[in-house]
Design a protein around this motif. Structure first.
Motif, PDB file in Angstrom:
ATOM      1  N   LEU A 108       0.879  -1.122   0.111  1.00 13.37           N
ATOM      2  CA  LEU A 108       0.079  -0.066   0.003  1.00 13.37           C
ATOM      3  C   LEU A 108       0.880   1.353  -0.206  1.00 13.37           C
ATOM      4  O   LEU A 108       1.255   1.598   0.859  1.00 13.37           O
ATOM      5  CB  LEU A 108      -0.867   0.022   1.019  1.00 13.37           C
ATOM      6  N   LYS A 109       0.931   1.807  -1.118  1.00 15.99           N
ATOM      7  CA  LYS A 109       1.954   2.955  -1.266  1.00 15.99           C
ATOM      8  C   LYS A 109       1.124   4.283  -1.631  1.00 15.99           C
ATOM      9  O   LYS A 109       1.712   5.179  -1.835  1.00 15.99           O
ATOM     10  CB  LYS A 109       2.917   2.717  -2.474  1.00 15.99           C
ATOM     11  N   GLY A 110      -0.025   4.252  -1.822  1.00 11.19           N
ATOM     12  CA  GLY A 110      -0.924   5.312  -1.815  1.00 11.19           C
ATOM     13  C   GLY A 110      -1.153   5.607  -3.227  1.00 11.19           C
ATOM     14  O   GLY A 110      -2.436   5.308  -3.920  1.00 11.19           O
ATOM     15  N   ASP A 111      -0.085   5.912  -4.099  1.00  9.50           N
ATOM     16  CA  ASP A 111      -0.247   6.185  -5.621  1.00  9.50           C
ATOM     17  C   ASP A 111      -0.406   4.700  -6.336  1.00  9.50           C
ATOM     18  O   ASP A 111      -0.829   4.522  -7.476  1.00  9.50           O
ATOM     19  CB  ASP A 111       0.784   6.971  -6.305  1.00  9.50           C
ATOM     20  N   LYS A 112       0.136   3.671  -5.697  1.00 13.80           N
ATOM     21  CA  LYS A 112       0.383   2.399  -6.540  1.00 13.80           C
ATOM     22  C   LYS A 112       0.083   1.488  -5.368  1.00 13.80           C
ATOM     23  O   LYS A 112       0.935   1.137  -4.219  1.00 13.80           O
ATOM     24  CB  LYS A 112       1.449   2.182  -7.141  1.00 13.80           C
TER      25      LYS A 112
END
Length: 203
Positions: A108-112
């Motif tokens: 879970l990276k936010g943008d990806k």
């Protein structure tokens, strides 16, 4: 906790109350704790899979990708999963369940955001008693938006976008994600060039 899980397991397969105590005692006498935990976990996954989509249960509610992401912190998480057959054997694990390392990793990276699976060798026994081995060769996924996409296996790993899953909340502490897979493998290729299965993810 393990003892209560065992009682639940034996009850689920039709063992009456009088025989459950003897069965539980026998398991503790003959099996190690790790084996017992795996047995109980497998049964929980089967029961969870059977309950998915049965909206008569008041506990089960649909979750959107956005709702789920808003409740999760960024990071990398180990997650349990199982891959089930479809069709008349939909309650049984697919052979592809052996084709990936466990646990999987949820990034879970936010943008990806994506689920990472690591392929491994799997083995299967033929009806004639011969042992076959091989690995998953190709993977396609049908997303929650009904789009079929090929996902390459690079360095024995595959990344499935988290947003492609369908999510359901089974209780206050249980959330699952599911996605339909179409796979080919080098095991029994002539008999089944492409098989369909459902991956159930425990979040």
């Amino acid at each position: 906790m393990i003892e209560s899980d065992l009682y639940h397991y034996f009850a689920s397969i039709g063992i009456n109350e009088q025989q459950q105590r003897q069965a539980v005692t026998g398991v503790f006498d003959t099996a190690d704790i790790d084996t017992i935990q795996k047995l109980c976990q497998k049964e929980k996954m089967h029961l969870r899979y059977e309950s998915i989509g049965k909206n008569e249960s008041k506990e089960i509610t649909k979750l959107t990708y956005e709702q789920l992401c808003n409740s999760l912190k960024k990071g990398i998480y180990q997650v349990a999963f199982s891959i089930y057959r479809q069709g008349k054997d939909w309650k049984s694990l697919s052979m592809a369940d052996q084709g990936f390392e466990k646990p999987a990793y949820l990034h879970l990276k936010g943008d990806k955001n994506y689920l990472e699976l690591a392929a491994r060798e799997m083995k299967a026994m033929t009806k004639g008693g011969a042992m076959l081995s091989g690995h998953i060769q190709t993977v396609k996924c049908r997303s929650s938006k009904d789009v079929l996409t090929d996902f390459p296996i690079q360095d024995k790993k595959i990344q499935i976008p988290f947003e492609d899953f369908e999510f359901e909340q089974l209780s206050e502490t249980e959330i699952t994600g599911q996605i339909q897979l179409f796979m080919t493998s080098s095991v029994g290729k002539k008999r089944m060039p492409e098989s369909m299965a459902t991956l159930i993810l425990k979040i």
